[in-house]
Design a protein around this motif. Structure first.
Motif, mmCIF file in Angstrom:
data_model
loop_
_atom_site.group_PDB
_atom_site.id
_atom_site.type_symbol
_atom_site.label_atom_id
_atom_site.label_comp_id
_atom_site.label_asym_id
_atom_site.label_seq_id
_atom_site.Cartn_x
_atom_site.Cartn_y
_atom_site.Cartn_z
ATOM 1 N N TRP A 4 19.404 19.010 -3.077
ATOM 2 C CA TRP A 4 18.991 17.613 -3.276
ATOM 3 C C TRP A 4 19.636 17.008 -4.515
ATOM 4 O O TRP A 4 19.868 15.809 -4.577
ATOM 5 N N GLU B 139 22.822 12.874 -5.974
ATOM 6 C CA GLU B 139 21.401 13.042 -5.694
ATOM 7 C C GLU B 139 21.036 12.476 -4.327
ATOM 8 O O GLU B 139 21.543 11.440 -3.921
ATOM 9 N N VAL B 140 20.119 13.187 -3.671
ATOM 10 C CA VAL B 140 19.530 12.740 -2.419
ATOM 11 C C VAL B 140 18.096 12.366 -2.767
ATOM 12 O O VAL B 140 17.229 13.220 -2.799
ATOM 13 N N TYR C 185 14.655 15.600 0.246
ATOM 14 C CA TYR C 185 15.763 16.345 0.855
ATOM 15 C C TYR C 185 15.343 16.866 2.230
ATOM 16 O O TYR C 185 15.044 18.033 2.422
ATOM 17 N N MET D 122 19.027 14.064 5.540
ATOM 18 C CA MET D 122 19.711 13.914 4.263
ATOM 19 C C MET D 122 20.608 15.116 3.973
ATOM 20 O O MET D 122 21.646 14.980 3.341
ATOM 21 N N VAL D 123 20.205 16.298 4.426
ATOM 22 C CA VAL D 123 21.054 17.486 4.280
ATOM 23 C C VAL D 123 22.383 17.237 4.986
ATOM 24 O O VAL D 123 23.456 17.488 4.444
ATOM 25 N N GLY E 278 18.272 24.387 3.912
ATOM 26 C CA GLY E 278 19.044 23.185 3.623
ATOM 27 C C GLY E 278 20.527 23.322 3.875
ATOM 28 O O GLY E 278 21.320 22.715 3.161
#
Length: 143
Positions: free
Chosen positions: A30, A65-66, A73, A77-78, A104
């Motif tokens: 993340w 950054e996520v 995360y 988003m991964v 992830g």
């Protein structure tokens, strides 16, 4: 000695990860710190991903950054982060763990990402003329 989930999934040793870290990232999460030498390869392309925040730290590293918290995360988003970082990820398809969560990871070779293909293709520029932020689910992400 800590390692990212990516290194063992690619069957890479901790030592190999260290020695290759000036050419490829050792992992992603993340909050991913991209070393100074790799930052220029990601800095501009990160702008194509509006859900990611990328900024240079005073030391010159690029922090991607996520969201603001690890809870942000999620799987979608991964995949977005992986697509953005694909040009500097080590090649190979991570193997899935027999038990436990995916940790992830995206289970594709980053050289097959649309972003990597556009960066490597003559005549396509650096991706400025291609929308890489769209839906990539039809391209086998986590297939």
């Amino acid at each position: 000695m800590a390692t990212s989930p990516l290194e063992p999934a690619l069957r890479r040793s901790y030592v190999d990860g260290i020695y290759q870290s000036d050419h490829v990232l050792r992992g992603y999460a993340w909050m991913t710190v991209v070393p100074v030498g790799l930052a220029p390869l990601i800095e501009e392309s990160a702008k194509a991903f509006p859900t990611l925040q990328a900024r240079r730290a005073d030391s010159g590293v690029l922090v991607v950054e996520v969201g603001k918290r690890p809870e942000d995360y999620e799987e979608a988003m991964v995949q977005t982060l992986w697509e953005c970082l694909a040009p500097v990820l080590p090649s190979g398809v991570p193997r899935r763990a027999k038990v436990g969560p995916s940790q992830g990871l995206v289970f594709r070779d980053p050289r097959t990402s649309l972003h990597s293909i556009f960066r490597q293709s003559p005549g396509l520029g650096t991706g400025d003329d291609v929308d890489c932020a769209g839906d990539v689910s039809g391209y086998g992400v986590n297939a």
